[in-house]
Motif scaffolding. Structure first.
Motif, PDB file in Angstrom:
ATOM      1  N   ARG A 141     -32.475 -10.527 -41.718  1.00 30.82           N
ATOM      2  CA  ARG A 141     -33.111 -11.832 -41.955  1.00 30.82           C
ATOM      3  C   ARG A 141     -32.354 -12.652 -42.997  1.00 30.82           C
ATOM      4  NH1 ARG A 141     -37.763 -14.417 -41.062  1.00 30.82           N
ATOM      5  NH2 ARG A 141     -38.696 -12.645 -39.988  1.00 30.82           N
ATOM      6  N   ARG A 142     -31.831 -12.009 -44.037  1.00 25.59           N
ATOM      7  CA  ARG A 142     -31.165 -12.763 -45.111  1.00 25.59           C
ATOM      8  C   ARG A 142     -29.970 -13.557 -44.583  1.00 25.59           C
ATOM      9  NH1 ARG A 142     -30.299  -7.373 -46.775  1.00 25.59           N
ATOM     10  NH2 ARG A 142     -28.251  -6.626 -46.108  1.00 25.59           N
ATOM     11  N   VAL A 143     -29.321 -13.073 -43.533  1.00 25.47           N
ATOM     12  CA  VAL A 143     -28.177 -13.786 -42.954  1.00 25.47           C
ATOM     13  C   VAL A 143     -28.658 -15.064 -42.273  1.00 25.47           C
ATOM     14  CG1 VAL A 143     -26.350 -13.665 -41.221  1.00 25.47           C
ATOM     15  CG2 VAL A 143     -26.865 -11.661 -42.640  1.00 25.47           C
ATOM     16  N   ILE A 144     -29.687 -14.942 -41.473  1.00 30.79           N
ATOM     17  CA  ILE A 144     -30.209 -16.106 -40.747  1.00 30.79           C
ATOM     18  C   ILE A 144     -30.776 -17.123 -41.737  1.00 30.79           C
ATOM     19  CG2 ILE A 144     -31.863 -16.869 -39.001  1.00 30.79           C
ATOM     20  CD1 ILE A 144     -31.519 -14.046 -37.724  1.00 30.79           C
ATOM     21  N   GLU A 145     -31.485 -16.656 -42.752  1.00 28.79           N
ATOM     22  CA  GLU A 145     -32.012 -17.565 -43.775  1.00 28.79           C
ATOM     23  C   GLU A 145     -30.895 -18.305 -44.498  1.00 28.79           C
ATOM     24  OE1 GLU A 145     -34.459 -14.954 -46.115  1.00 28.79           O
ATOM     25  OE2 GLU A 145     -36.230 -15.354 -44.877  1.00 28.79           O
ATOM     26  N   ALA A 146     -29.805 -17.625 -44.792  1.00 26.62           N
ATOM     27  CA  ALA A 146     -28.669 -18.261 -45.475  1.00 26.62           C
ATOM     28  C   ALA A 146     -28.044 -19.344 -44.596  1.00 26.62           C
ATOM     29  CB  ALA A 146     -27.621 -17.216 -45.861  1.00 26.62           C
ATOM     30  N   VAL A 147     -27.946 -19.082 -43.311  1.00 28.81           N
ATOM     31  CA  VAL A 147     -27.385 -20.080 -42.391  1.00 28.81           C
ATOM     32  C   VAL A 147     -28.332 -21.274 -42.289  1.00 28.81           C
ATOM     33  CG1 VAL A 147     -26.653 -20.539 -40.017  1.00 28.81           C
ATOM     34  CG2 VAL A 147     -26.011 -18.391 -41.140  1.00 28.81           C
ATOM     35  N   TYR A 148     -29.625 -21.027 -42.172  1.00 31.83           N
ATOM     36  CA  TYR A 148     -30.599 -22.122 -42.142  1.00 31.83           C
ATOM     37  C   TYR A 148     -30.488 -22.980 -43.398  1.00 31.83           C
ATOM     38  CZ  TYR A 148     -33.531 -21.292 -38.029  1.00 31.83           C
ATOM     39  OH  TYR A 148     -34.013 -21.207 -36.752  1.00 31.83           O
ATOM     40  N   LYS A 149     -30.375 -22.342 -44.542  1.00 34.15           N
ATOM     41  CA  LYS A 149     -30.275 -23.076 -45.814  1.00 34.15           C
ATOM     42  C   LYS A 149     -29.045 -23.983 -45.804  1.00 34.15           C
ATOM     43  CE  LYS A 149     -30.177 -22.374 -50.798  1.00 34.15           C
ATOM     44  NZ  LYS A 149     -30.142 -21.402 -51.889  1.00 34.15           N
ATOM     45  N   HIS A 150     -27.961 -23.482 -45.272  1.00 34.91           N
ATOM     46  CA  HIS A 150     -26.716 -24.254 -45.189  1.00 34.91           C
ATOM     47  C   HIS A 150     -26.852 -25.429 -44.217  1.00 34.91           C
ATOM     48  CE1 HIS A 150     -22.423 -25.084 -45.052  1.00 34.91           C
ATOM     49  NE2 HIS A 150     -22.490 -25.005 -43.737  1.00 34.91           N
ATOM     50  N   LEU A 151     -27.575 -25.222 -43.111  1.00 39.40           N
ATOM     51  CA  LEU A 151     -27.680 -26.250 -42.065  1.00 39.40           C
ATOM     52  C   LEU A 151     -28.704 -27.332 -42.389  1.00 39.40           C
ATOM     53  CD1 LEU A 151     -27.519 -24.018 -38.885  1.00 39.40           C
ATOM     54  CD2 LEU A 151     -25.694 -25.410 -39.870  1.00 39.40           C
ATOM     55  N   GLY A 152     -29.644 -27.042 -43.262  1.00 40.37           N
ATOM     56  CA  GLY A 152     -30.668 -28.029 -43.595  1.00 40.37           C
ATOM     57  C   GLY A 152     -31.926 -27.849 -42.770  1.00 40.37           C
ATOM     58  N   PRO A 153     -32.909 -28.736 -42.966  1.00 40.68           N
ATOM     59  CA  PRO A 153     -34.242 -28.541 -42.406  1.00 40.68           C
ATOM     60  C   PRO A 153     -34.322 -28.551 -40.882  1.00 40.68           C
ATOM     61  CG  PRO A 153     -34.067 -30.704 -43.435  1.00 40.68           C
ATOM     62  CD  PRO A 153     -32.808 -29.953 -43.765  1.00 40.68           C
ATOM     63  N   ASN A 154     -33.463 -29.237 -40.198  1.00 39.79           N
ATOM     64  CA  ASN A 154     -33.544 -29.308 -38.739  1.00 39.79           C
ATOM     65  C   ASN A 154     -32.471 -28.492 -38.048  1.00 39.79           C
ATOM     66  OD1 ASN A 154     -35.762 -31.085 -38.769  1.00 39.79           O
ATOM     67  ND2 ASN A 154     -34.386 -32.774 -39.238  1.00 39.79           N
ATOM     68  N   GLY A 155     -31.769 -27.630 -38.792  1.00 35.14           N
ATOM     69  CA  GLY A 155     -30.689 -26.848 -38.214  1.00 35.14           C
ATOM     70  C   GLY A 155     -31.178 -25.543 -37.631  1.00 35.14           C
ATOM     71  N   ASN A 156     -30.531 -25.127 -36.574  1.00 35.59           N
ATOM     72  CA  ASN A 156     -30.766 -23.801 -36.004  1.00 35.59           C
ATOM     73  C   ASN A 156     -29.392 -23.188 -35.780  1.00 35.59           C
ATOM     74  OD1 ASN A 156     -30.970 -21.708 -33.854  1.00 35.59           O
ATOM     75  ND2 ASN A 156     -33.125 -22.255 -33.871  1.00 35.59           N
ATOM     76  N   PRO A 157     -29.153 -21.982 -36.277  1.00 37.74           N
ATOM     77  CA  PRO A 157     -27.821 -21.379 -36.167  1.00 37.74           C
ATOM     78  C   PRO A 157     -27.307 -21.272 -34.746  1.00 37.74           C
ATOM     79  CG  PRO A 157     -29.271 -20.022 -37.515  1.00 37.74           C
ATOM     80  CD  PRO A 157     -30.102 -21.116 -36.976  1.00 37.74           C
ATOM     81  N   MET A 158     -28.199 -21.171 -33.772  1.00 40.69           N
ATOM     82  CA  MET A 158     -27.771 -20.988 -32.391  1.00 40.69           C
ATOM     83  C   MET A 158     -27.448 -22.299 -31.690  1.00 40.69           C
ATOM     84  SD  MET A 158     -27.685 -17.845 -32.117  1.00 40.69           S
ATOM     85  CE  MET A 158     -27.968 -16.879 -33.580  1.00 40.69           C
ATOM     86  N   LEU A 159     -27.781 -23.419 -32.306  1.00 38.02           N
ATOM     87  CA  LEU A 159     -27.530 -24.726 -31.683  1.00 38.02           C
ATOM     88  C   LEU A 159     -26.313 -25.422 -32.258  1.00 38.02           C
ATOM     89  CD1 LEU A 159     -31.184 -26.039 -31.365  1.00 38.02           C
ATOM     90  CD2 LEU A 159     -29.744 -24.984 -29.598  1.00 38.02           C
TER      91      LEU A 159
END
Length: 161
Positions: A141-159
């Protein structure tokens, strides 16, 4: 470690692979989520990640493609690496749609682009790679959370492209 297992397929003919998802050894508190892909692989994975992120009780996400057969012990083998502190662990697998067949794990080499497919995969142990596909990967989970934090509120790592 509680793991959320998420399988995806857009092809109902992959009965053996789909059945293997149900036969993966799980702990009593692991979750299981199966969805049929009706769009692109990345949009389905985005939905899987969103579902996982809403389920705060799970520490890791196991993403599996159902057009591949997975051994029952797969999760146990990958989970041990995350319990030892790794961020991600994957199993070696091949693309079924390329000729010649190509590995979806890429060798680290000298650490510079382009990364080359891992042509002679080791048969035992954990090995560092440069990148992998997402058809058989366990992500903390910490990896996905870190990517979300980097992408901002409307980001999804898979998109992200």
């Amino acid at each position: 470690m509680r793991v959320f297992i998420a399988g995806v397929t857009g092809d109902p003919q992959h009965v053996k692979g789909l059945r293997s998802l149900f036969e993966i050894a799980r702990r009593p508190d692991d979750g299981f989520f199966l969805m049929r892909s009706i769009g692109t692989g990345y949009s389905t994975r985005a939905e899987m990640v969103e579902t996982f992120m809403q389920r705060r009780e799970y520490e890791a996400l196991l993403m599996l493609d159902a057009d591949q057969a997975h051994p029952p012990y797969l999760l146990d083998k990958l989970r041990v690496h995350l319990e030892e502190g790794k961020d991600m662990a994957c199993a070696h697998y091949y693309s079924r749609s390329t000729k010649p067949v190509q590995s979806l794990c890429f060798a680290l080499g000298d650490g510079t682009w382009p990364f080359l497919p891992l042509l002679d995969p080791p048969t035992e142990g954990l090995h560092e790679i440069a990148m992998t596909g997402l058809g058989c990967v366990l992500i903390h989970r910490r990896v996905i959370e870190a990517v979300y934090k980097h992408l901002g509120p409307n980001g999804n790592p898979m998109l992200q492209k």
